[in-house]
Design a protein around this motif. Sequence first.
Motif, mmCIF file in Angstrom:
data_model
loop_
_atom_site.group_PDB
_atom_site.id
_atom_site.type_symbol
_atom_site.label_atom_id
_atom_site.label_comp_id
_atom_site.label_asym_id
_atom_site.label_seq_id
_atom_site.Cartn_x
_atom_site.Cartn_y
_atom_site.Cartn_z
ATOM 1 N N HIS A 102 0.882 -1.203 -0.525
ATOM 2 C CA HIS A 102 -0.167 -0.402 0.155
ATOM 3 C C HIS A 102 0.533 1.071 0.113
ATOM 4 O O HIS A 102 1.689 0.914 0.693
ATOM 5 C CB HIS A 102 -0.621 0.202 1.105
ATOM 6 C CG HIS A 102 -1.706 -1.243 1.291
ATOM 7 N ND1 HIS A 102 -2.892 -1.323 1.546
ATOM 8 C CD2 HIS A 102 -1.578 -2.570 2.114
ATOM 9 C CE1 HIS A 102 -3.785 -1.995 0.871
ATOM 10 N NE2 HIS A 102 -3.117 -2.832 1.336
ATOM 11 N N PHE A 103 0.221 2.145 -0.752
ATOM 12 C CA PHE A 103 1.540 3.173 -0.695
ATOM 13 C C PHE A 103 1.478 4.717 -0.529
ATOM 14 O O PHE A 103 -0.129 4.531 0.034
ATOM 15 C CB PHE A 103 1.845 3.960 -2.691
ATOM 16 C CG PHE A 103 1.900 2.708 -3.488
ATOM 17 C CD1 PHE A 103 3.696 2.388 -3.239
ATOM 18 C CD2 PHE A 103 1.608 2.044 -4.119
ATOM 19 C CE1 PHE A 103 3.870 1.515 -3.889
ATOM 20 C CE2 PHE A 103 1.431 0.739 -4.804
ATOM 21 C CZ PHE A 103 2.983 -0.013 -4.571
ATOM 22 N N VAL A 104 1.637 5.285 -0.192
ATOM 23 C CA VAL A 104 1.474 6.929 0.855
ATOM 24 C C VAL A 104 0.272 6.885 0.483
ATOM 25 O O VAL A 104 -0.089 8.344 1.099
ATOM 26 C CB VAL A 104 2.361 7.560 1.210
ATOM 27 C CG1 VAL A 104 3.975 7.519 1.579
ATOM 28 C CG2 VAL A 104 3.035 8.246 0.090
ATOM 29 N N ASP A 105 0.332 7.573 -1.383
ATOM 30 C CA ASP A 105 -0.936 7.950 -1.610
ATOM 31 C C ASP A 105 -2.595 6.971 -1.619
ATOM 32 O O ASP A 105 -2.126 5.700 -2.027
ATOM 33 C CB ASP A 105 -0.337 8.653 -2.522
ATOM 34 C CG ASP A 105 -2.122 9.628 -3.012
ATOM 35 O OD1 ASP A 105 -2.943 9.017 -2.567
ATOM 36 O OD2 ASP A 105 -2.197 10.274 -4.115
ATOM 37 N N PRO A 106 -3.616 7.033 -0.084
ATOM 38 C CA PRO A 106 -4.219 6.294 -0.850
ATOM 39 C C PRO A 106 -4.872 5.916 -2.028
ATOM 40 O O PRO A 106 -5.436 5.004 -2.324
ATOM 41 C CB PRO A 106 -5.096 7.025 0.412
ATOM 42 C CG PRO A 106 -4.881 8.048 1.109
ATOM 43 C CD PRO A 106 -3.793 8.253 0.520
ATOM 44 N N ASN A 107 -5.135 7.008 -2.650
ATOM 45 C CA ASN A 107 -5.702 6.780 -3.802
ATOM 46 C C ASN A 107 -4.989 6.015 -5.375
ATOM 47 O O ASN A 107 -5.543 5.322 -6.040
ATOM 48 C CB ASN A 107 -5.696 8.156 -4.940
ATOM 49 C CG ASN A 107 -6.985 9.131 -4.035
ATOM 50 O OD1 ASN A 107 -7.939 8.495 -3.646
ATOM 51 N ND2 ASN A 107 -6.506 10.225 -3.478
ATOM 52 N N GLU A 108 -3.854 5.981 -4.545
ATOM 53 C CA GLU A 108 -3.112 4.836 -5.197
ATOM 54 C C GLU A 108 -3.207 3.536 -5.834
ATOM 55 O O GLU A 108 -3.218 3.082 -4.185
ATOM 56 C CB GLU A 108 -1.022 5.338 -5.218
ATOM 57 C CG GLU A 108 -0.432 4.956 -5.971
ATOM 58 C CD GLU A 108 -0.751 5.364 -7.833
ATOM 59 O OE1 GLU A 108 -0.887 6.724 -7.498
ATOM 60 O OE2 GLU A 108 0.104 5.031 -8.423
ATOM 61 N N PRO A 109 -3.950 2.748 -5.926
ATOM 62 C CA PRO A 109 -4.203 1.433 -6.103
ATOM 63 C C PRO A 109 -2.892 0.033 -5.432
ATOM 64 O O PRO A 109 -1.411 0.568 -5.977
ATOM 65 C CB PRO A 109 -4.381 0.703 -7.187
ATOM 66 C CG PRO A 109 -4.263 1.808 -8.575
ATOM 67 C CD PRO A 109 -3.639 3.137 -7.897
ATOM 68 N N PRO A 110 -2.875 -0.807 -4.230
ATOM 69 C CA PRO A 110 -2.114 -1.695 -4.119
ATOM 70 C C PRO A 110 -1.829 -2.251 -5.059
ATOM 71 O O PRO A 110 -2.109 -2.328 -5.715
ATOM 72 C CB PRO A 110 -2.914 -1.948 -3.315
ATOM 73 C CG PRO A 110 -4.028 -1.254 -1.940
ATOM 74 C CD PRO A 110 -4.209 -0.913 -3.875
ATOM 75 N N ILE A 111 -0.321 -2.604 -4.725
ATOM 76 C CA ILE A 111 -0.058 -3.985 -5.720
ATOM 77 C C ILE A 111 0.412 -5.441 -5.070
ATOM 78 O O ILE A 111 0.693 -5.235 -4.360
ATOM 79 C CB ILE A 111 1.605 -3.302 -6.702
ATOM 80 C CG1 ILE A 111 1.224 -2.358 -7.409
ATOM 81 C CG2 ILE A 111 2.475 -4.389 -7.303
ATOM 82 C CD1 ILE A 111 2.421 -1.280 -7.817
ATOM 83 N N THR A 112 -0.050 -6.100 -5.167
ATOM 84 C CA THR A 112 0.106 -7.448 -5.267
ATOM 85 C C THR A 112 0.981 -8.533 -5.993
ATOM 86 O O THR A 112 1.358 -8.137 -6.924
ATOM 87 C CB THR A 112 -1.071 -8.587 -4.503
ATOM 88 O OG1 THR A 112 -1.869 -7.097 -4.398
ATOM 89 C CG2 THR A 112 -0.864 -9.857 -4.170
#
Length: 140
Positions: free
Chosen positions: A86-96
Motif C-alpha cells: 500500500h502506497f503513501v497516497d491512499p488513491n494509488e491502487p495497492p500492488i500484490t
Amino acid sequence: MQSRPIVYGSFASLVTKNDTVSDPNHTHKWKVYLKGADGEDISYFIEKVVFKLHESFAVPIREIKSPPFQVSETGWGEFNIAITMHFVDPNEPPITVNHMLQLYHKDDNPLQKKYVVSEHFDELVFTSPNNDLYDALVSN
Ligand code: SLL
C-alpha cells in the motif's frame, strides 16, 4: 514515469534445540520480507505491507506498518504468500506480488547450505502516480 527496484522473498532454516516453537510439528523457522533492492528504506513511498499467510496459521493476515517489512514465523510446510504493498497516497491502487515460501532445497546436493533463500527482484513502475505518491518519490 517513476520506478523503484524492490526485492521480496524468504529465508528459512531448521528449528534447532535452542529454539522455542509454539507447535512440536514446526520443523522450520522462516521469514518473508519486502525491501529495497539495495537494502534502502522504502517507507518513504510504502505505507504498509500486508502478508497473507496460509490459513493454517491462527492469524494469517499480517499488516506491517513500518520497516522492516517482514514476518518471522515457524512452521512445517511451504505455501504461497501474497504480499500487498500500500502506497503513501491512499488513491494509488495497492500492488500484490506472490512468493512461494521455500523451506526445502530443490536437490540433494550434500554441499547445500543450512538455510534456503528464495528471492525475486522486481521493479515497481508508476506510469502516472497520484500527487502524494509522486511527491514522495521525487523528494527522495
Ligand atoms: C498446502 N502446502 O498447500 C500446504 C500447506 C501449510 C503450512 C502448508 C504451520 C501452521 C501453524 C504451517 O507451516 N502451515 O501451525 O500455525 O496444503
